[in-house]
Design a protein around this motif. Sequence first.
Motif, PDB file in Angstrom:
ATOM      1  N   ALA A   1      -0.192  -3.292  -0.460  1.00  0.00           N
ATOM      2  CA  ALA A   1       1.075  -2.550  -0.488  1.00  0.00           C
ATOM      3  C   ALA A   1       1.514  -2.305  -1.928  1.00  0.00           C
ATOM      4  CB  ALA A   1       2.147  -3.325   0.263  1.00  0.00           C
ATOM      5  N   LEU A   2       1.993  -1.090  -2.212  1.00  0.00           N
ATOM      6  CA  LEU A   2       2.438  -0.730  -3.556  1.00  0.00           C
ATOM      7  C   LEU A   2       3.869  -1.214  -3.765  1.00  0.00           C
ATOM      8  CD1 LEU A   2       1.069   2.923  -3.766  1.00  0.00           C
ATOM      9  CD2 LEU A   2       0.094   0.884  -4.824  1.00  0.00           C
TER      10      LEU A   2
ATOM     11  N   HIS B   1       4.408  -0.367   1.565  1.00  0.00           N
ATOM     12  CA  HIS B   1       5.779  -0.418   1.039  1.00  0.00           C
ATOM     13  C   HIS B   1       6.128   0.937   0.435  1.00  0.00           C
ATOM     14  CE1 HIS B   1       9.478  -2.300  -0.085  1.00  0.00           C
ATOM     15  NE2 HIS B   1       9.244  -2.233  -1.392  1.00  0.00           N
ATOM     16  N   HIS B   2       5.922   1.123  -0.872  1.00  0.00           N
ATOM     17  CA  HIS B   2       6.157   2.435  -1.478  1.00  0.00           C
ATOM     18  C   HIS B   2       4.968   3.360  -1.236  1.00  0.00           C
ATOM     19  CE1 HIS B   2       9.816   1.233  -3.479  1.00  0.00           C
ATOM     20  NE2 HIS B   2       9.206   0.245  -4.110  1.00  0.00           N
ATOM     21  N   LYS B   3       5.263   4.670  -1.132  1.00  0.00           N
ATOM     22  CA  LYS B   3       4.188   5.652  -1.045  1.00  0.00           C
ATOM     23  C   LYS B   3       3.594   5.909  -2.421  1.00  0.00           C
ATOM     24  CE  LYS B   3       3.053  10.145   1.012  1.00  0.00           C
ATOM     25  NZ  LYS B   3       3.580  11.352   1.717  1.00  0.00           N
TER      26      LYS B   3
ATOM     27  N   SER C   1       2.421   8.071 -15.545  1.00  0.00           N
ATOM     28  CA  SER C   1       1.458   7.957 -14.454  1.00  0.00           C
ATOM     29  C   SER C   1       2.158   7.890 -13.109  1.00  0.00           C
ATOM     30  CB  SER C   1       0.585   6.708 -14.630  1.00  0.00           C
ATOM     31  OG  SER C   1       1.336   5.521 -14.439  1.00  0.00           O
ATOM     32  N   VAL C   2       1.431   8.284 -12.080  1.00  0.00           N
ATOM     33  CA  VAL C   2       1.876   8.113 -10.690  1.00  0.00           C
ATOM     34  C   VAL C   2       0.656   7.677  -9.895  1.00  0.00           C
ATOM     35  CG1 VAL C   2       1.541  10.582 -10.187  1.00  0.00           C
ATOM     36  CG2 VAL C   2       2.958   9.181  -8.671  1.00  0.00           C
ATOM     37  N   ARG C   3       0.871   6.696  -9.000  1.00  0.00           N
ATOM     38  CA  ARG C   3      -0.248   6.123  -8.252  1.00  0.00           C
ATOM     39  C   ARG C   3       0.104   6.055  -6.779  1.00  0.00           C
ATOM     40  NH1 ARG C   3      -3.072   1.926  -6.023  1.00  0.00           N
ATOM     41  NH2 ARG C   3      -4.727   0.887  -7.199  1.00  0.00           N
ATOM     42  N   SER C   4      -0.860   6.438  -5.923  1.00  0.00           N
ATOM     43  CA  SER C   4      -0.756   6.216  -4.484  1.00  0.00           C
ATOM     44  C   SER C   4      -1.746   5.112  -4.133  1.00  0.00           C
ATOM     45  CB  SER C   4      -1.084   7.496  -3.713  1.00  0.00           C
ATOM     46  OG  SER C   4      -2.453   7.825  -3.859  1.00  0.00           O
TER      47      SER C   4
ATOM     48  N   LEU D   1      -7.406  11.871 -13.662  1.00  0.00           N
ATOM     49  CA  LEU D   1      -7.232  11.660 -12.224  1.00  0.00           C
ATOM     50  C   LEU D   1      -8.342  10.733 -11.734  1.00  0.00           C
ATOM     51  CD1 LEU D   1      -5.746  12.306  -9.561  1.00  0.00           C
ATOM     52  CD2 LEU D   1      -7.315  14.242  -9.281  1.00  0.00           C
ATOM     53  N   TYR D   2      -7.956   9.645 -11.085  1.00  0.00           N
ATOM     54  CA  TYR D   2      -8.920   8.656 -10.633  1.00  0.00           C
ATOM     55  C   TYR D   2      -8.821   8.453  -9.136  1.00  0.00           C
ATOM     56  CZ  TYR D   2      -9.119   7.638 -15.594  1.00  0.00           C
ATOM     57  OH  TYR D   2      -9.261   7.755 -16.959  1.00  0.00           O
ATOM     58  N   ASP D   3     -10.006   8.386  -8.482  1.00  0.00           N
ATOM     59  CA  ASP D   3     -10.083   8.003  -7.078  1.00  0.00           C
ATOM     60  C   ASP D   3     -10.326   6.502  -7.059  1.00  0.00           C
ATOM     61  OD1 ASP D   3     -10.729   7.485  -4.447  1.00  0.00           O
ATOM     62  OD2 ASP D   3     -11.843   9.347  -4.185  1.00  0.00           O
ATOM     63  N   LEU D   4      -9.329   5.754  -6.623  1.00  0.00           N
ATOM     64  CA  LEU D   4      -9.395   4.301  -6.685  1.00  0.00           C
ATOM     65  C   LEU D   4      -9.974   3.661  -5.430  1.00  0.00           C
ATOM     66  CD1 LEU D   4      -5.844   3.851  -8.239  1.00  0.00           C
ATOM     67  CD2 LEU D   4      -8.016   3.818  -9.460  1.00  0.00           C
TER      68      LEU D   4
END
Length: 285
Positions: A151-152, A202-204, A226-229, A282-285
């Motif tokens: 969960a973020l 939790h957060h999107k 930065s912004v992360r999903s 841009l990264y695919d995690l």
Amino acid sequence: PPDSFPFEYLGDIQDGRIDEAKLAEFITRDPNQPYCVVVASHEPHGPWTLGDSNLYTPEEMIVPPYLYDCPETRKAMVPYYREISVLDAQLGQCLAMVDRSPQAKNTLVMFLSEQGSSMPFGKWTCYDAGLKAACIVRWPGKVAPGTRTSALCTYGDILPTLIEAAGGDPTKVDTGCSDAFGNRGFDGQSFLDVLLGKKATHHKYVFGAHTTRGIINGSECYPIRSVRSDRFKYIWNPNWKATFYNAEGTSRTGLPKQWLDRNEPEAKARAEAYYHRPEEELYDL
């Protein structure tokens, strides 16, 4: 500031050792009174001088893939790991005191790191190795041992979570500060349901911000956002044509400088990736 943190101060951690007598006295002062203790360690933090010098060797270090594996990197990791072990011992002291207290089975212990490592591509950047903080929770009978969550969450969520865990309602708290929309509540939201296993998310999105201006030996202006999903991370470097640097990058003993001085093209490429970055990542995690 004391106005924001009107805590009873128990003294500083000296030479990596917690004052057990003071902490134990506070914890056991009144068995019927709930307590909150914040133990803020200095470790691990440069110049990494504490810990048993015989504890680790460069040969046994496991170098993460975002660093360049060479003798200089391995040598730099040893004192860092030594101080992590000092922190581990401090945590052990705290847990032992909690376990000896009358409230041992009704105490929530939360371990948090300040940020990621100060190795290159860690602290002072918006990469996950820098922004991600460790969060380990022990709460007997409430949080299932050995479980993990993706969960973020953010540091702004910690206080609302603790308030709700203690039986309060964080949504009813007036923080005394207003945001741009006139709201006077917390910026964060409680993730208690995540800890209790009732929710998996939790957060999107979570956001990061950094700039080199005003930090130790930092370049005049190198902002990072930065912004992360749960899957992707986007990083924007508005002043990307400038050179990124700080104390780690400018010091003669700093790893990026040492990588740059090596002969291997891979070492120089890692250093170059530290000093110069594209406008967008841009990264695919």
